[in-house]
Design a protein around this motif. Sequence first.
Motif, PDB file in Angstrom:
ATOM      1  N   TRP A  17       0.849  -1.192   0.000  1.00 26.48           N
ATOM      2  CA  TRP A  17       0.000   0.000   0.000  1.00 26.48           C
ATOM      3  C   TRP A  17       0.882   1.238   0.000  1.00 26.48           C
ATOM      4  O   TRP A  17       1.909   1.302   0.708  1.00 26.48           O
ATOM      5  CB  TRP A  17      -0.911   0.019   1.228  1.00 26.48           C
ATOM      6  CG  TRP A  17      -2.037  -0.971   1.180  1.00 26.48           C
ATOM      7  CD1 TRP A  17      -2.034  -2.248   1.653  1.00 26.48           C
ATOM      8  CD2 TRP A  17      -3.349  -0.752   0.638  1.00 26.48           C
ATOM      9  NE1 TRP A  17      -3.263  -2.838   1.439  1.00 26.48           N
ATOM     10  CE2 TRP A  17      -4.085  -1.948   0.832  1.00 26.48           C
ATOM     11  CE3 TRP A  17      -3.984   0.331   0.022  1.00 26.48           C
ATOM     12  CZ2 TRP A  17      -5.422  -2.086   0.412  1.00 26.48           C
ATOM     13  CZ3 TRP A  17      -5.298   0.189  -0.393  1.00 26.48           C
ATOM     14  CH2 TRP A  17      -6.000  -1.003  -0.195  1.00 26.48           C
TER      15      TRP A  17
ATOM     16  N   GLN B 251       0.652   5.738  -0.127  1.00 25.92           N
ATOM     17  CA  GLN B 251      -0.125   6.969  -0.012  1.00 25.92           C
ATOM     18  C   GLN B 251       0.489   8.010  -0.934  1.00 25.92           C
ATOM     19  O   GLN B 251       1.698   8.253  -0.886  1.00 25.92           O
ATOM     20  CB  GLN B 251      -0.092   7.490   1.425  1.00 25.92           C
ATOM     21  CG  GLN B 251      -0.883   8.783   1.628  1.00 25.92           C
ATOM     22  CD  GLN B 251      -0.547   9.460   2.937  1.00 25.92           C
ATOM     23  OE1 GLN B 251       0.572   9.918   3.160  1.00 25.92           O
ATOM     24  NE2 GLN B 251      -1.526   9.531   3.844  1.00 25.92           N
TER      25      GLN B 251
ATOM     26  N   TYR C  42      -4.781   6.625  -2.385  1.00 24.02           N
ATOM     27  CA  TYR C  42      -4.185   5.420  -1.797  1.00 24.02           C
ATOM     28  C   TYR C  42      -4.082   4.351  -2.878  1.00 24.02           C
ATOM     29  O   TYR C  42      -5.081   3.946  -3.465  1.00 24.02           O
ATOM     30  CB  TYR C  42      -5.002   4.939  -0.603  1.00 24.02           C
ATOM     31  CG  TYR C  42      -4.827   5.865   0.583  1.00 24.02           C
ATOM     32  CD1 TYR C  42      -5.605   7.019   0.701  1.00 24.02           C
ATOM     33  CD2 TYR C  42      -3.838   5.622   1.528  1.00 24.02           C
ATOM     34  CE1 TYR C  42      -5.412   7.898   1.761  1.00 24.02           C
ATOM     35  CE2 TYR C  42      -3.640   6.498   2.584  1.00 24.02           C
ATOM     36  CZ  TYR C  42      -4.431   7.635   2.686  1.00 24.02           C
ATOM     37  OH  TYR C  42      -4.228   8.510   3.726  1.00 24.02           O
TER      38      TYR C  42
END
Lengths: 114, 115
Positions: free
Chosen positions: B34, B36, B89
């Motif tokens: 993941w 950002q 995201y």
Amino acid sequence: AQSVTQLGSHVSVSEGALVLLRCNYSSSVPPYLFWYVQYPNQGLQLLLKYTSAATLVKGINGFEAEFKKSETSFHLTKPSAHMSDAAEYFCAVSVATSGSRLTFGEGTQLTVNP
Amino acid sequence: DAGVTQSPTHLIKTRGQQVTLRCSPKSGHDTVSWYQQALGQGPQFIFQYYEEEERQRGNFPDRFSGHQFPNYSSELNVNALLLGDSALYLCASSLLTQGWNTEAFFGQGTRLTVV
């Protein structure tokens, strides 16, 4: 830790002109280097990657990049810009000890003028 | 092959709330990361999951947590949302056995706005 610096947050070229996007990296161990492209409101698409094989890497859409260890650089080039090349370009680095974790530069917005 | 899919595509939350973002990796991939991406910046690594465990973590507070399921899909949870959590995201999947330099495939992202 490794890092990437992209020189020039905005680059503007004319259609048909040479595209040169600059990327310098810092790493204490041999790096793997990547260029990604991001079109508006989309994710990232891989253009090309260097993984310690040939230093001149050819990617999709006519892009290529050359790994120069002595200059710690991995600049992205394309001989002739097309309007569809307008996008944000990100250089990224990873190393074997960091798994497939990517460290990205701040990005370069490429504008292609008709 | 649907590639990496993320849901929802857009989300608006209020400060202090909690949010869950979801990611289905590319078929055959076993690792999910993941990132950002704040407006005008490059993506920042949050964490990576493999075999249902968090394997690596970036410089993000404990308010950010995740999970990977047996089918390799993943969730990103953010508690006590702050205005500064507003960002795109991105989920990326890869296949660990292909090596550490393997290509990561990215989803379209979830645009989170905190008001």
